[in-house]
Design a protein around this motif. Sequence first.
Motif, PDB file in Angstrom:
ATOM      1  N   PRO A 595     -56.638 -81.169  -7.174  1.00 39.68           N
ATOM      2  CA  PRO A 595     -56.169 -80.225  -6.159  1.00 39.68           C
ATOM      3  C   PRO A 595     -56.242 -80.783  -4.742  1.00 39.68           C
ATOM      4  O   PRO A 595     -55.476 -80.362  -3.876  1.00 39.68           O
ATOM      5  N   GLY A 596     -57.164 -81.728  -4.504  1.00 41.16           N
ATOM      6  CA  GLY A 596     -57.239 -82.331  -3.186  1.00 41.16           C
ATOM      7  C   GLY A 596     -56.114 -83.293  -2.893  1.00 41.16           C
ATOM      8  O   GLY A 596     -55.977 -83.773  -1.759  1.00 41.16           O
ATOM      9  N   ASN A 597     -55.276 -83.578  -3.913  1.00 39.41           N
ATOM     10  CA  ASN A 597     -54.153 -84.505  -3.777  1.00 39.41           C
ATOM     11  C   ASN A 597     -54.595 -85.870  -3.278  1.00 39.41           C
ATOM     12  O   ASN A 597     -53.906 -86.532  -2.491  1.00 39.41           O
ATOM     13  N   GLY A 598     -55.751 -86.317  -3.782  1.00 44.59           N
ATOM     14  CA  GLY A 598     -56.263 -87.632  -3.395  1.00 44.59           C
ATOM     15  C   GLY A 598     -55.927 -88.729  -4.376  1.00 44.59           C
ATOM     16  O   GLY A 598     -55.985 -89.914  -4.038  1.00 44.59           O
ATOM     17  N   VAL A 599     -55.577 -88.366  -5.623  1.00 42.44           N
ATOM     18  CA  VAL A 599     -55.280 -89.356  -6.653  1.00 42.44           C
ATOM     19  C   VAL A 599     -53.897 -89.049  -7.219  1.00 42.44           C
ATOM     20  O   VAL A 599     -53.632 -87.941  -7.670  1.00 42.44           O
ATOM     21  N   ARG A 600     -53.020 -90.049  -7.196  1.00 42.46           N
ATOM     22  CA  ARG A 600     -51.627 -89.831  -7.574  1.00 42.46           C
ATOM     23  C   ARG A 600     -51.183 -90.839  -8.623  1.00 42.46           C
ATOM     24  O   ARG A 600     -51.483 -92.035  -8.529  1.00 42.46           O
ATOM     25  N   GLU A 601     -50.480 -90.339  -9.603  1.00 43.02           N
ATOM     26  CA  GLU A 601     -49.782 -91.198 -10.563  1.00 43.02           C
ATOM     27  C   GLU A 601     -48.450 -91.604  -9.929  1.00 43.02           C
ATOM     28  O   GLU A 601     -47.639 -90.747  -9.573  1.00 43.02           O
ATOM     29  N   PRO A 602     -48.183 -92.916  -9.769  1.00 46.71           N
ATOM     30  CA  PRO A 602     -46.913 -93.335  -9.166  1.00 46.71           C
ATOM     31  C   PRO A 602     -45.727 -93.010 -10.075  1.00 46.71           C
ATOM     32  O   PRO A 602     -45.884 -92.691 -11.255  1.00 46.71           O
TER      33      PRO A 602
END
Length: 663
Positions: A595-602
Amino acid sequence: MPIAITALGAKQLSVAQINTTADLKSVTPGLAFNTALGGFGQPRIRGIGTTTTGPGIENPVATYVDGVYIGSAAGTLFSLNDVDQVAVLKGPQGTLFGRNATGGLIQVTTRTPSQTPTADGSISYGNYGTVSSSAYVSGGLTPTLSASVAGIYDYQKDGYGTNVYNGEDVQKHRDYAGRGKIQWKPDSQTKFTLSGDYSYLQGADPAIHPVDGTLAGPGPAGARDIDQNVQPYLNTKSWGASLTGQHDFESVQLLSITAYRNSFLHAIIDGDQTPAPNVEVDQTQKDKQFSQEVQLLSTAPGPFKWVIGGYYFWSRGSYDPLDTKVQAYTPFGPISIDARVDSRQTLNSYAAFAQGTYDFGASTHLTAGLRYTIDDRAIAATSDTTTPFGSDIESTSDSKSFKKLTWRLSLDHRFSPGLLGYVSYNRGFKSGSFVPQVIPAEELKPETLDAYEVGLKSDLFDHRLRVNAAAFYYNYKNIQINEILNGVLYPFDGKGARSYGVDLDAQAKVTRALTLNAGFSYIHDRYKSFPNGYTTNDNVIDPATFQFQVLTVDATGNRLQDTPDWTANIGATYVVGPITVAASYYYNDGYYVDPGNGVREPHYNLVDASITWTSRDQHLSIRAWGKNLTNALYSMQLDATSTGNNRVAAPPRTYGVTAGFHF
């Protein structure tokens, strides 16, 4: 049917190389499918789903097999080996499919035994030393009795990666499954079907690879390699039986579905993903369920069609146990902590439902339905934390009843024989529950979803072009979210979200030889007020605990977990004589996992292809195939955790040859 639906027959699934429920995402606009611990299935439709697992935790995207709801996430990841059709229904199915179908459902229909003798089979060999086979046999036993038996076996000798700590392979497996059916038709109005199934999987999974540092630094260079003192281990088993009875009276049909299921998952993981003995998690989860559904459906002619019914569902899920071993560092040296949780969550669910459709002439139909659900949940849990200084035992028990009315209202109009439009308003409901590993007992609030949708379904140019499109707006409340601390998953409640989007699928018969299909999905999703959103670490080690510090941030306005903005797929099948050439392409523009949008799958791209020769009499076939031909690196599980961010990579490029027969 005035809903957004993607339906795939057995031949379409075979040509597109859709072998498991997880593969469905590449041919279904708006569907995402991740896994947890390698054995928990986590489907998500239009952003509605869950990353949470545990006894008593159900997914808001329901999975049904032959009309039987599967409550445990450990039972929703399976092979599609004797399937007649798979249908993915999008949006809340709050009346007829009311059990946790907030986001939609995956409906699998297996093959029906036939009186005509039939036999199908195949054997495959692929890279990584993979051998697989399948078989299906059906036929009549007496004039009123028919039966079928299906089985599948798959063995992957070599792993996709290596644990450099001990030199052993990871991401390899052995699994098999079987299903048997007996159908009895004593007369033309009556039919009974008895079905039983069993599946087994054992593998060196999940191979959790650090992607953003760990307590001991970066992981191995190979994306599918790990360096861990604990060799990953996964074992799942699932079995069940069902009895479906159907009788046609003069103006109504009576349908009864009775089912029992049992699933088991045992996983061992290195909770810190390092060679050091910091965190080891040994989890055993057991799930049992019983369900009984009865429906009465109108069959008499007339403008009004209706269905009424009742549903009972019992389940019991348990950690047996969840054992976490931690090595903590103190000024006096390291100490060992063993935290064991034994937890059991029980559910008794009761529901009554009714739905009717009234025809205003031949072209316009109004559908309305209601479902009332009562879920009685109870939890009993004990934790035993042992240190060199003694043992601390805590217990908890609690119960609560969750009640909800859900509905469906839709209006459809056929503008021409080949064009149907519809509008709908639906409410979906996912029951509340308890967090299975927290003491004292902590409640997870029930989720609700109000969905507004408008769509078009077209079948044009003498059935040579089919285009279905839908636009939707969702108001999502009380989202059940999770965080991972020291290798253990802890659920909690988010306030809610709003989202909107469109999805489209199309199929075109360009020539007698060439068929094209395509799909597209766009989703705009944002959390509403969410001041206790979080990122699980800030990559700064706390000197007191020797673990990454956990930050709490305001996630208001952030994107939902595991929900790409854009996905698209396109496929082509070309038939020339005995040769069939098929290819497909899938694009995912990436997503956040926290939810913090700190880890993203490219973003990533997938390309599959096959070429098949079939004998003139259709009895024999040989297929050369390849999946993920560009060897794209993407995740089947990506997590933000208190010990560093990590992923389990999806399979790399695989290829092989399959020989098949049909009689």
